[in-house]
Design an enzyme around this catalytic site. Structure first.
Site, short mmCIF file in Angstrom:
data_model
loop_
_atom_site.label_atom_id
_atom_site.label_comp_id
_atom_site.label_asym_id
_atom_site.label_seq_id
_atom_site.Cartn_x
_atom_site.Cartn_y
_atom_site.Cartn_z
N ARG A 147 0.82 -1.21 0.00
CA ARG A 147 0.00 0.00 0.00
C ARG A 147 0.85 1.26 0.00
NH1 ARG A 147 -5.61 -1.42 2.50
NH2 ARG A 147 -5.64 -3.58 1.85
N SER A 203 -23.81 -14.04 9.64
CA SER A 203 -23.09 -12.91 9.05
C SER A 203 -23.04 -13.07 7.53
CB SER A 203 -21.67 -12.91 9.65
OG SER A 203 -20.87 -11.94 9.06
N HIS A 250 -22.53 3.07 4.24
CA HIS A 250 -22.54 3.69 2.91
C HIS A 250 -23.93 4.15 2.49
CE1 HIS A 250 -18.32 2.91 2.19
NE2 HIS A 250 -18.53 1.78 2.86
N LYS A 275 -18.25 9.47 6.47
CA LYS A 275 -18.40 9.39 5.00
C LYS A 275 -19.37 10.50 4.57
CE LYS A 275 -16.94 4.59 5.22
NZ LYS A 275 -15.49 4.75 5.16
N THR A 277 -12.25 4.31 26.28
CA THR A 277 -11.53 5.13 25.30
C THR A 277 -12.04 6.56 25.37
OG1 THR A 277 -10.86 5.24 22.98
CG2 THR A 277 -13.11 4.56 23.37
N1 PLP Z 1 -18.54 -0.55 7.66
C1 PLP Z 1 -18.31 -0.49 6.34
C2 PLP Z 1 -19.20 -1.24 5.43
C3 PLP Z 1 -17.25 0.29 5.82
O1 PLP Z 1 -17.03 0.34 4.51
C4 PLP Z 1 -16.43 1.00 6.73
C5 PLP Z 1 -15.29 1.83 6.26
O2 PLP Z 1 -14.92 1.92 5.15
C6 PLP Z 1 -16.71 0.90 8.09
C7 PLP Z 1 -17.76 0.12 8.53
C8 PLP Z 1 -15.88 1.63 9.09
O3 PLP Z 1 -16.34 2.96 9.19
P1 PLP Z 1 -15.33 4.11 9.63
O4 PLP Z 1 -14.55 4.50 8.43
O5 PLP Z 1 -16.21 5.19 10.18
O6 PLP Z 1 -14.46 3.51 10.69
#
Ligand code: PLP
Length: 408
Positions: free
Chosen positions: A21, A136, A216, A247, A276
């Site tokens: 990466r 899942s 998303h 996002k 945390t």
């Molecule tokens: N769930 C899905 C489907 C994701 O694509 C992502 C991140 O890309 C996450 C959870 C994690 O979210 P975050 O970026 O807020 O940690």
């Protein structure tokens, strides 16, 4: 043991496979998204980002910037503690109320990221629900997989978006066990959407809780931006709706929403929530401003949909093969890690277009891809430039055009 040799050996293997990466060192320009500056040892140049997840450009929205700056001035930089120990401010409480209202749920709980929300909620529920079995989807995000793994609950993987396979698995299990079905609304790498209604119906039949990752979908779909479940009128059918603030809402953070009992339970038992430091108040205030705006404004969602449709149409006409889906995500499969990197390097070096190659383990080997994310802040001119660049690259590298290519 020669630790350095071990680390180098593993890294060299990644490089050989073409999936090491490389992070692009960029600087986004507020007010000018999706443009950014790319910093390299040779100098700085302007680029256009085509792989971001700030889908609606809320990271530069004046209301978000104002709320964030004002709270930074009022409260200082950090939260100063965990939620339990001095880290709960009125900005956190306000954000949780906004989130509950966004999804029409009784309560919300924020975490430092969407990843942490999934990991903490699923591991806690799976550990503490008696004899819990978690079902899942086979394409669930790594954060859900980790949460399920850490719960040590029994796990069943059902075929992607396959309700009959889910039913088959549920039928085989002891009816007295607690059950939880974990799935996503919009799958981030293929852009396809889950059969939420059918999954919830099967869950009800077998007495299972449902947990949906709307990372998303939030901000982007539904009349208030509550996601796909909201757009389909299914919010009441899903027990726990998880999302991100990183996002479409444009900042950082994650959350779950649900009944007051479920939320209080996770709040009280999840180590990933308890131990945390809480989100910084200025970020919480910016998130609340973003959510509030998108609850009442549909214009960003409409422009975004229009831009996604425009790009797909242009790809179709140019014969650039992409995975068709109902969502805004436009995956273009290259199928080889090295070739994928060659394509993205060429885009960046020759066309100032930034698309990060997506490789294993994010996607299976042989499905390496460009994951293009048209946003509300891309212009048609930018889309035309992208399509022209990819058409030229497709020809140069002898990549296969799709037969939908319009006859010139
Ligand atoms: N769930 C899905 C489907 C994701 O694509 C992502 C991140 O890309 C996450 C959870 C994690 O979210 P975050 O970026 O807020 O940690």
């Amino acid at each position: 043991m020669d630790y350095t040799a071990f680390f180098n050996g593993k890294l060299e293997k990644l490089k050989d496979e073409g999936r090491y990466r490389h992070f692009a060192n960029i600087e986004r320009r507020a007010g000018d998204f999706p443009k950014a500056d790319l910093h390299t040892p040779e100098g700085t140049k302007e680029i256009i980002i085509w792989c971001g997840n700030d889908y609606l450009g809320m990271g530069q929205h004046p209301k978000v910037l104002e709320a964030t700056k004002r709270t930074l001035d009022d409260c200082g930089a950090g939260a100063g503690g965990t939620r339990n120990i001095s880290g709960t401010t009125r900005y956190h409480v306000d954000l949780e109320n906004e989130l509950a209202d966004l999804h029409n749920k009784e309560a919300g709980l924020i975490f430092t990221s969407g990843y942490v929300a999934n990991e903490a909620a699923l591991s806690t529920l799976g550990t503490l629900l008696p004899n819990c079995i978690i079902y899942s989807d086979s394409e669930n995000h790594a954060s859900m997989i980790q949460g399920i793994r850490h719960s040590n609950a029994q796990k069943r993987i059902f075929k992607h978006n396959d309700v009959e396979d889910l039913r088959r698995l549920l039928e085989q299990d002891d009816p007295s066990c607690a059950k939880l079905i974990a799935f996503e609304s919009v799958y981030s790498m293929d852009g396809d959407i889950a059969p939420i209604k059918e999954i919830c119906a099967v869950a009800k039949e077998f007495g299972a809780l449902t947990y949906i990752d709307e990372v998303h979908g939030v901000g982007m779909y539904g009349h208030k931006g509550g996601g796909i479940a909201q757009a389909r009128g299914l919010e009441d059918d899903v027990d726990i709706i998880q999302g991100t603030l990183g996002k479409a809402f444009g900042l950082i953070g994650g959350y779950i929403t649900g009944s007051k009992e479920i939320i209080d339970f996770v709040r009280s038992f999840a180590p990933g929530f308890i131990f945390t430091t809480s989100l910084t108040p200025s970020v919480a205030a910016g998130c609340a401003a973003s959510i509030r705006h998108l609850k009442s404004s549909d214009s960003e969602r409409k422009i975004h949909q229009k831009n996604a449709a425009y790009l797909k149409e242009k790809f179709k006409n140019a014969g650039i093969p992409y995975l068709q889906s109902e969502s805004h995500i436009v995956p273009v499969i290259i199928g080889n890690a090295k070739k994928c990197k060659q394509v993205t390097d060429t885009l960046l070096n020759e066309y100032q277009i930034y698309v990060q190659p997506i490789n294993y383990p994010t996607v299976p080997v042989g499905t390496e891809r460009l994951r293009l994310t048209p946003s509300a802040i891309h212009t048609e001119e930018m889309a035309d430039q992208l399509v022209a660049a990819l058409s030229e690259i497709w020809q140069r590298f002898g990549l296969e055009f799709s037969d939908t290519k319009a006859v010139a």
